[in-house]
Scaffold this motif. Sequence first.
Motif, PDB file in Angstrom:
ATOM      1  N   GLN A 188       0.821  -1.199   0.000  1.00 34.98           N
ATOM      2  CA  GLN A 188       0.000   0.000   0.000  1.00 34.98           C
ATOM      3  C   GLN A 188       0.856   1.250   0.000  1.00 34.98           C
ATOM      4  O   GLN A 188       2.000   1.262   0.446  1.00 34.98           O
ATOM      5  CB  GLN A 188      -0.953   0.013   1.200  1.00 34.98           C
ATOM      6  N   ARG A 189       0.262   2.303  -0.566  1.00 41.19           N
ATOM      7  CA  ARG A 189       0.913   3.613  -0.591  1.00 41.19           C
ATOM      8  C   ARG A 189      -0.152   4.679  -0.383  1.00 41.19           C
ATOM      9  O   ARG A 189      -1.222   4.622  -0.985  1.00 41.19           O
ATOM     10  CB  ARG A 189       1.629   3.840  -1.932  1.00 41.19           C
ATOM     11  N   GLN A 190       0.143   5.626   0.489  1.00 38.51           N
ATOM     12  CA  GLN A 190      -0.761   6.747   0.703  1.00 38.51           C
ATOM     13  C   GLN A 190      -0.485   7.797  -0.374  1.00 38.51           C
ATOM     14  O   GLN A 190       0.636   8.284  -0.507  1.00 38.51           O
ATOM     15  CB  GLN A 190      -0.561   7.340   2.102  1.00 38.51           C
ATOM     16  N   VAL A 191      -1.510   8.134  -1.144  1.00 39.09           N
ATOM     17  CA  VAL A 191      -1.382   9.076  -2.255  1.00 39.09           C
ATOM     18  C   VAL A 191      -2.103  10.371  -1.868  1.00 39.09           C
ATOM     19  O   VAL A 191      -3.328  10.375  -1.737  1.00 39.09           O
ATOM     20  CB  VAL A 191      -1.996   8.491  -3.539  1.00 39.09           C
ATOM     21  N   PRO A 192      -1.364  11.473  -1.682  1.00 44.27           N
ATOM     22  CA  PRO A 192      -2.014  12.719  -1.251  1.00 44.27           C
ATOM     23  C   PRO A 192      -3.111  13.169  -2.223  1.00 44.27           C
ATOM     24  O   PRO A 192      -2.942  13.117  -3.440  1.00 44.27           O
ATOM     25  CB  PRO A 192      -0.855  13.719  -1.217  1.00 44.27           C
ATOM     26  N   ILE A 193      -4.242  13.587  -1.656  1.00 44.58           N
ATOM     27  CA  ILE A 193      -5.379  14.094  -2.425  1.00 44.58           C
ATOM     28  C   ILE A 193      -5.763  15.445  -1.826  1.00 44.58           C
ATOM     29  O   ILE A 193      -6.481  15.510  -0.827  1.00 44.58           O
ATOM     30  CB  ILE A 193      -6.589  13.129  -2.348  1.00 44.58           C
ATOM     31  N   GLN A 272      -3.663   4.700 -14.504  1.00 42.44           N
ATOM     32  CA  GLN A 272      -3.763   6.030 -15.112  1.00 42.44           C
ATOM     33  C   GLN A 272      -3.987   7.096 -14.051  1.00 42.44           C
ATOM     34  O   GLN A 272      -3.355   8.170 -14.071  1.00 42.44           O
ATOM     35  CB  GLN A 272      -4.931   6.077 -16.095  1.00 42.44           C
ATOM     36  N   ALA A 273      -4.900   6.825 -13.142  1.00 39.42           N
ATOM     37  CA  ALA A 273      -5.223   7.790 -12.095  1.00 39.42           C
ATOM     38  C   ALA A 273      -4.011   8.083 -11.225  1.00 39.42           C
ATOM     39  O   ALA A 273      -3.755   9.248 -10.864  1.00 39.42           O
ATOM     40  CB  ALA A 273      -6.383   7.280 -11.251  1.00 39.42           C
ATOM     41  N   ILE A 274      -3.247   7.053 -10.896  1.00 35.59           N
ATOM     42  CA  ILE A 274      -2.060   7.245 -10.065  1.00 35.59           C
ATOM     43  C   ILE A 274      -1.037   8.120 -10.771  1.00 35.59           C
ATOM     44  O   ILE A 274      -0.428   9.018 -10.156  1.00 35.59           O
ATOM     45  CB  ILE A 274      -1.448   5.883  -9.678  1.00 35.59           C
ATOM     46  N   ARG A 275      -0.837   7.896 -12.051  1.00 36.90           N
ATOM     47  CA  ARG A 275       0.128   8.727 -12.786  1.00 36.90           C
ATOM     48  C   ARG A 275      -0.297  10.198 -12.765  1.00 36.90           C
ATOM     49  O   ARG A 275       0.546  11.095 -12.588  1.00 36.90           O
ATOM     50  CB  ARG A 275       0.265   8.223 -14.224  1.00 36.90           C
ATOM     51  N   LEU A 276      -1.584  10.433 -12.922  1.00 38.00           N
ATOM     52  CA  LEU A 276      -2.074  11.814 -12.891  1.00 38.00           C
ATOM     53  C   LEU A 276      -1.938  12.431 -11.502  1.00 38.00           C
ATOM     54  O   LEU A 276      -1.519  13.588 -11.363  1.00 38.00           O
ATOM     55  CB  LEU A 276      -3.530  11.847 -13.349  1.00 38.00           C
ATOM     56  N   ASP A 278       0.154  11.589  -9.137  1.00 34.59           N
ATOM     57  CA  ASP A 278       1.574  11.797  -8.843  1.00 34.59           C
ATOM     58  C   ASP A 278       2.116  13.034  -9.566  1.00 34.59           C
ATOM     59  O   ASP A 278       3.063  13.678  -9.113  1.00 34.59           O
ATOM     60  CB  ASP A 278       2.394  10.567  -9.238  1.00 34.59           C
ATOM     61  N   ALA A 279       1.482  13.361 -10.703  1.00 32.29           N
ATOM     62  CA  ALA A 279       1.896  14.546 -11.460  1.00 32.29           C
ATOM     63  C   ALA A 279       1.178  15.804 -10.991  1.00 32.29           C
ATOM     64  O   ALA A 279       1.388  16.891 -11.541  1.00 32.29           O
ATOM     65  CB  ALA A 279       1.634  14.324 -12.950  1.00 32.29           C
ATOM     66  N   GLY A 280       0.315  15.659  -9.976  1.00 32.05           N
ATOM     67  CA  GLY A 280      -0.398  16.804  -9.448  1.00 32.05           C
ATOM     68  C   GLY A 280      -1.616  17.210 -10.257  1.00 32.05           C
ATOM     69  O   GLY A 280      -2.161  18.304 -10.066  1.00 32.05           O
ATOM     70  N   ASP A 281      -2.071  16.340 -11.145  1.00 37.16           N
ATOM     71  CA  ASP A 281      -3.213  16.649 -12.002  1.00 37.16           C
ATOM     72  C   ASP A 281      -4.459  15.953 -11.481  1.00 37.16           C
ATOM     73  O   ASP A 281      -4.935  14.971 -12.057  1.00 37.16           O
ATOM     74  CB  ASP A 281      -2.912  16.221 -13.444  1.00 37.16           C
ATOM     75  N   LEU A 282      -5.016  16.476 -10.398  1.00 38.57           N
ATOM     76  CA  LEU A 282      -6.197  15.867  -9.802  1.00 38.57           C
ATOM     77  C   LEU A 282      -7.404  15.994 -10.719  1.00 38.57           C
ATOM     78  O   LEU A 282      -8.207  15.056 -10.856  1.00 38.57           O
ATOM     79  CB  LEU A 282      -6.478  16.511  -8.444  1.00 38.57           C
ATOM     80  N   ALA A 283      -7.540  17.119 -11.399  1.00 33.99           N
ATOM     81  CA  ALA A 283      -8.674  17.305 -12.305  1.00 33.99           C
ATOM     82  C   ALA A 283      -8.655  16.290 -13.441  1.00 33.99           C
ATOM     83  O   ALA A 283      -9.712  15.912 -13.966  1.00 33.99           O
ATOM     84  CB  ALA A 283      -8.664  18.723 -12.872  1.00 33.99           C
ATOM     85  N   GLY A 284      -7.477  15.829 -13.798  1.00 31.21           N
ATOM     86  CA  GLY A 284      -7.350  14.910 -14.925  1.00 31.21           C
ATOM     87  C   GLY A 284      -7.975  13.555 -14.709  1.00 31.21           C
ATOM     88  O   GLY A 284      -8.196  12.808 -15.681  1.00 31.21           O
ATOM     89  N   ILE A 285      -8.295  13.214 -13.447  1.00 30.61           N
ATOM     90  CA  ILE A 285      -8.892  11.890 -13.238  1.00 30.61           C
ATOM     91  C   ILE A 285     -10.399  11.893 -13.514  1.00 30.61           C
ATOM     92  O   ILE A 285     -11.016  10.832 -13.540  1.00 30.61           O
ATOM     93  CB  ILE A 285      -8.625  11.345 -11.817  1.00 30.61           C
TER      94      ILE A 285
END
Length: 375
Positions: A188-193, A272-276, A278-285
């Motif tokens: 598991q990894r915590q992904v900041p949102i 795909q969502a993780i890559r976005l 991680d790139a700081g593109d929350l809107a992109g999901i």
Amino acid sequence: MNDFQTVYGAAPEGAWAAPGRVNLIGEHTDYNDGFVLPIALPHHVRAEARRRDDGVLRLWSAQGDGEVVELRLDGLAPGAVAGWAKYPAAVVWTLRQAGHRVGGADLWFDSDVPTGAGLSSSAALECAVGVAYNDLYGLGLTAPELALLAQKAENDFVGVPCGVMDQMASMCCAEGSALLLDTRDLGQRQVPIDLAGAGLRLLVIDTRVKHDLADGAYAELRAGCERAAELLGLPALRDLPADGLDAALGRLPAELRPLVRHVVTEDGRVQQAIRLLDAGDLAGIGPILTAGHASLRDDYRVSCPETDLAADTAVAAGALGARMTGGGFGGSVIALVAAELLDTVAGAVAAAFADAGYAAPRAFAATPAAGARRL
């Protein structure tokens, strides 16, 4: 409201809480050894508890009928407990089956997790009991270990063959983050949102359509996925690469192809969502959520008219993306919405439901909250 002291005539030894969850993306992948990305909700089950040494388990819920459910530990068995009480009873039974030397307890519950809404109210109840018993009886179990025990309780005692996502989300999520979980090895990894920082809100729309995953539909879906993996010679559908999907579908019976297509493409959507993120593109999901809903609707066929209407209306009203969340057959929809459009989108969905003659939905904005803990 009756507090613990009023119900049981003594003070509790402590209080614990476990949250419900919404899954951003990765639906019906957990029992296929795939990837999921849930967040914990600020809504939770609160449990207060006191040990007993007489082999009796007593249960009371503020959402129940006002009566105390009294059970003997030596009488606990799958099928022996009905209604909401089967979930806490399942956890105590599973702990004992696993060899943990635990006794009875007086347990008191209150919850603001909507039931039957696809937000894991049952997993929250199970995990609240798990953390309470872990502390009361000094078991020393880790959060992932408690999640696995809660999953086993739901599988073996309640009779729902669920994957581990709901229990892991309730136990292991962190405030401000989504939990990227590999359900095969439980990595598991915590992904900041940071929704607020991106000017976004996550709108949860409870359609108020109730469902019961123990009715066999969920079990049939899981069995179909397992049969497909067996026919393809794979340990699980997670092992089918996206570039091999078309060839694999040609080797399967027609009724299994949509299930496989959903699982493989849904795992891809998580990545795909993780890559976005991680790139700081929350809107992109946003578009990923919408694509996930189409897959659940058309391939997995676990949506329904109410969830379709909520998702479609939210997008038409300006949401960046929307999809049903949870096991399906009703429940909730999530929509990624610009902060200034939150009321507009919620209002559009409410109006569409009224026009369709559906019961009014319940909508609220969710922020990633903490997992199960002692209060």
